[in-house]
Design a protein around this motif. Sequence first.
Motif, PDB file in Angstrom:
ATOM      1  N   ASP A 120      74.421  44.296 119.335  1.00  0.00           N
ATOM      2  CA  ASP A 120      73.867  42.838 119.653  1.00  0.00           C
ATOM      3  C   ASP A 120      75.110  42.545 120.843  1.00  0.00           C
ATOM      4  O   ASP A 120      75.482  41.933 121.093  1.00  0.00           O
ATOM      5  CB  ASP A 120      74.060  42.008 118.850  1.00  0.00           C
ATOM      6  N   VAL A 121      74.630  44.067 122.234  1.00  0.00           N
ATOM      7  CA  VAL A 121      75.538  43.367 123.636  1.00  0.00           C
ATOM      8  C   VAL A 121      74.790  44.462 124.399  1.00  0.00           C
ATOM      9  O   VAL A 121      73.940  44.908 124.059  1.00  0.00           O
ATOM     10  CB  VAL A 121      77.135  44.344 123.171  1.00  0.00           C
ATOM     11  N   ASP A 122      75.179  43.659 125.606  1.00  0.00           N
ATOM     12  CA  ASP A 122      75.098  43.971 126.568  1.00  0.00           C
ATOM     13  C   ASP A 122      75.355  45.122 127.405  1.00  0.00           C
ATOM     14  O   ASP A 122      74.614  46.121 127.738  1.00  0.00           O
ATOM     15  CB  ASP A 122      74.594  43.284 127.732  1.00  0.00           C
ATOM     16  N   VAL A 123      76.661  45.495 127.333  1.00  0.00           N
ATOM     17  CA  VAL A 123      77.414  46.582 127.943  1.00  0.00           C
ATOM     18  C   VAL A 123      79.049  46.858 126.843  1.00  0.00           C
ATOM     19  O   VAL A 123      79.261  45.765 126.199  1.00  0.00           O
ATOM     20  CB  VAL A 123      78.441  46.248 129.011  1.00  0.00           C
ATOM     21  N   ILE A 124      79.195  48.313 126.633  1.00  0.00           N
ATOM     22  CA  ILE A 124      80.317  48.794 126.071  1.00  0.00           C
ATOM     23  C   ILE A 124      80.818  49.121 126.973  1.00  0.00           C
ATOM     24  O   ILE A 124      81.157  50.065 127.525  1.00  0.00           O
ATOM     25  CB  ILE A 124      80.117  49.877 125.224  1.00  0.00           C
ATOM     26  N   VAL A 125      82.253  48.389 126.700  1.00  0.00           N
ATOM     27  CA  VAL A 125      83.711  49.338 127.236  1.00  0.00           C
ATOM     28  C   VAL A 125      84.231  49.939 126.906  1.00  0.00           C
ATOM     29  O   VAL A 125      85.159  48.737 125.739  1.00  0.00           O
ATOM     30  CB  VAL A 125      84.899  47.648 128.554  1.00  0.00           C
ATOM     31  N   THR A 126      84.696  50.709 127.152  1.00  0.00           N
ATOM     32  CA  THR A 126      86.177  51.626 126.315  1.00  0.00           C
ATOM     33  C   THR A 126      87.069  52.060 126.658  1.00  0.00           C
ATOM     34  O   THR A 126      86.875  52.367 128.031  1.00  0.00           O
ATOM     35  CB  THR A 126      85.281  52.221 124.704  1.00  0.00           C
ATOM     36  N   MET A 127      88.139  53.390 126.128  1.00  0.00           N
ATOM     37  CA  MET A 127      89.127  54.236 126.442  1.00  0.00           C
ATOM     38  C   MET A 127      88.668  56.000 126.613  1.00  0.00           C
ATOM     39  O   MET A 127      87.908  55.684 125.504  1.00  0.00           O
ATOM     40  CB  MET A 127      90.401  53.915 126.527  1.00  0.00           C
ATOM     41  N   PRO A 128      88.855  56.223 127.687  1.00  0.00           N
ATOM     42  CA  PRO A 128      88.346  57.565 127.297  1.00  0.00           C
ATOM     43  C   PRO A 128      89.632  58.587 126.126  1.00  0.00           C
ATOM     44  O   PRO A 128      88.258  59.622 125.766  1.00  0.00           O
ATOM     45  CB  PRO A 128      89.627  58.363 129.048  1.00  0.00           C
ATOM     46  N   SER A 129      90.549  57.928 125.736  1.00  0.00           N
ATOM     47  CA  SER A 129      90.882  58.236 123.990  1.00  0.00           C
ATOM     48  C   SER A 129      89.630  58.052 123.319  1.00  0.00           C
ATOM     49  O   SER A 129      89.731  58.114 122.283  1.00  0.00           O
ATOM     50  CB  SER A 129      92.286  58.167 124.092  1.00  0.00           C
ATOM     51  N   ILE A 130      88.808  57.193 122.977  1.00  0.00           N
ATOM     52  CA  ILE A 130      87.879  56.690 122.697  1.00  0.00           C
ATOM     53  C   ILE A 130      86.678  57.873 122.240  1.00  0.00           C
ATOM     54  O   ILE A 130      85.927  57.406 121.297  1.00  0.00           O
ATOM     55  CB  ILE A 130      87.696  55.302 121.948  1.00  0.00           C
ATOM     56  N   MET A 131      86.149  58.387 123.629  1.00  0.00           N
ATOM     57  CA  MET A 131      84.669  58.439 123.350  1.00  0.00           C
ATOM     58  C   MET A 131      84.460  59.489 122.373  1.00  0.00           C
ATOM     59  O   MET A 131      83.252  59.748 122.117  1.00  0.00           O
ATOM     60  CB  MET A 131      84.830  59.140 125.413  1.00  0.00           C
ATOM     61  N   GLY A 132      85.392  60.365 121.917  1.00  0.00           N
ATOM     62  CA  GLY A 132      85.336  61.394 121.268  1.00  0.00           C
ATOM     63  C   GLY A 132      84.610  60.403 120.157  1.00  0.00           C
ATOM     64  O   GLY A 132      83.743  61.403 119.364  1.00  0.00           O
ATOM     65  N   LYS A 133      84.868  59.269 119.558  1.00  0.00           N
ATOM     66  CA  LYS A 133      84.573  58.701 117.975  1.00  0.00           C
ATOM     67  C   LYS A 133      82.829  57.855 118.368  1.00  0.00           C
ATOM     68  O   LYS A 133      82.618  57.827 117.450  1.00  0.00           O
ATOM     69  CB  LYS A 133      84.965  57.324 118.380  1.00  0.00           C
ATOM     70  N   LEU A 134      82.772  57.849 119.894  1.00  0.00           N
ATOM     71  CA  LEU A 134      81.284  57.679 120.073  1.00  0.00           C
ATOM     72  C   LEU A 134      79.632  58.566 120.239  1.00  0.00           C
ATOM     73  O   LEU A 134      79.081  58.193 120.194  1.00  0.00           O
ATOM     74  CB  LEU A 134      81.453  57.206 121.665  1.00  0.00           C
ATOM     75  N   GLY A 135      80.826  59.518 120.264  1.00  0.00           N
ATOM     76  CA  GLY A 135      79.418  60.532 120.648  1.00  0.00           C
ATOM     77  C   GLY A 135      78.945  60.990 119.294  1.00  0.00           C
ATOM     78  O   GLY A 135      77.845  60.765 119.780  1.00  0.00           O
ATOM     79  N   PRO A 136      78.865  60.546 117.885  1.00  0.00           N
ATOM     80  CA  PRO A 136      77.604  60.433 116.701  1.00  0.00           C
ATOM     81  C   PRO A 136      77.136  59.897 117.060  1.00  0.00           C
ATOM     82  O   PRO A 136      76.306  60.047 116.207  1.00  0.00           O
ATOM     83  CB  PRO A 136      79.593  61.203 115.668  1.00  0.00           C
ATOM     84  N   LEU A 137      77.750  58.192 117.539  1.00  0.00           N
ATOM     85  CA  LEU A 137      76.575  57.425 117.672  1.00  0.00           C
ATOM     86  C   LEU A 137      75.622  57.187 118.641  1.00  0.00           C
ATOM     87  O   LEU A 137      75.106  56.149 118.783  1.00  0.00           O
ATOM     88  CB  LEU A 137      77.513  55.989 117.978  1.00  0.00           C
TER      89      LEU A 137
END
Length: 229
Positions: free
Chosen positions: A110-127
């Motif tokens: 339920d969001v329009d945009v997700i902002v994150t940091m380079p170090s966290i991208m690894g956790k987003l891969g599976p999603l």
Amino acid sequence: MARLTKKQKEARAKVDKNKLYSIEEASALLKEITYTKFDASVDLAVRLGVDPRKANQMVRGVVSLPHGTGKDMKVLALVTPDKEDEAKAAGADYVGLDEYLQKIKEGWTDVDVIVTMPSIMGKLGPLGRVLGPRGLMPNPKTGTVTMDVAKAVSEVKAGKIDFKVDKTGIVHAPIGKASFSADKLVGNANELLTTLMKLKPTAAKGTYVKSIYMSSTMSPSIAIDTKIG
């Protein structure tokens, strides 16, 4: 086939299908033919002379619309604890990490945009299977993967959007709301088209901008002269 309502017939009658309108004419006309009771979104559809199946002809970019989108963009900042206050101060609607990763895993988007940091991208891969189809996966190219989280959040809130040519060669992008003045729609449309022109792939041959159409939610489309795009 569904019957047209009286208002739909009136709107269609005002659009000359054989005419190519200027952006100024289209913006003014659009306000006349938008009849929804809610504040309709206004979009541009730009057909490009590219083959999006080829990596060297992919068109993707970001643009900061001078008058914003008219939409209150919901922003999720997936950040480490030391960046949380920074993200909140910049206006992020949701701030955190593990709890939101779990919610996304369970299907929450339920969001329009997700902002994150380079170090966290690894956790987003599976999603990726959840975020990818919805266009929510953060990307360094669109400025949503960065150490300057506050800047990224502020830009999104101010009207920064990202766009990408689809598999049929068309870029669809919002340029405001029907409540905007015609001048504001013109300004936003010109900013988007100027940005698209700068992104022309060197591998693209022939006519780059093949057609431009402006429309609002449920309105007829208005053809725009590509010579000004």
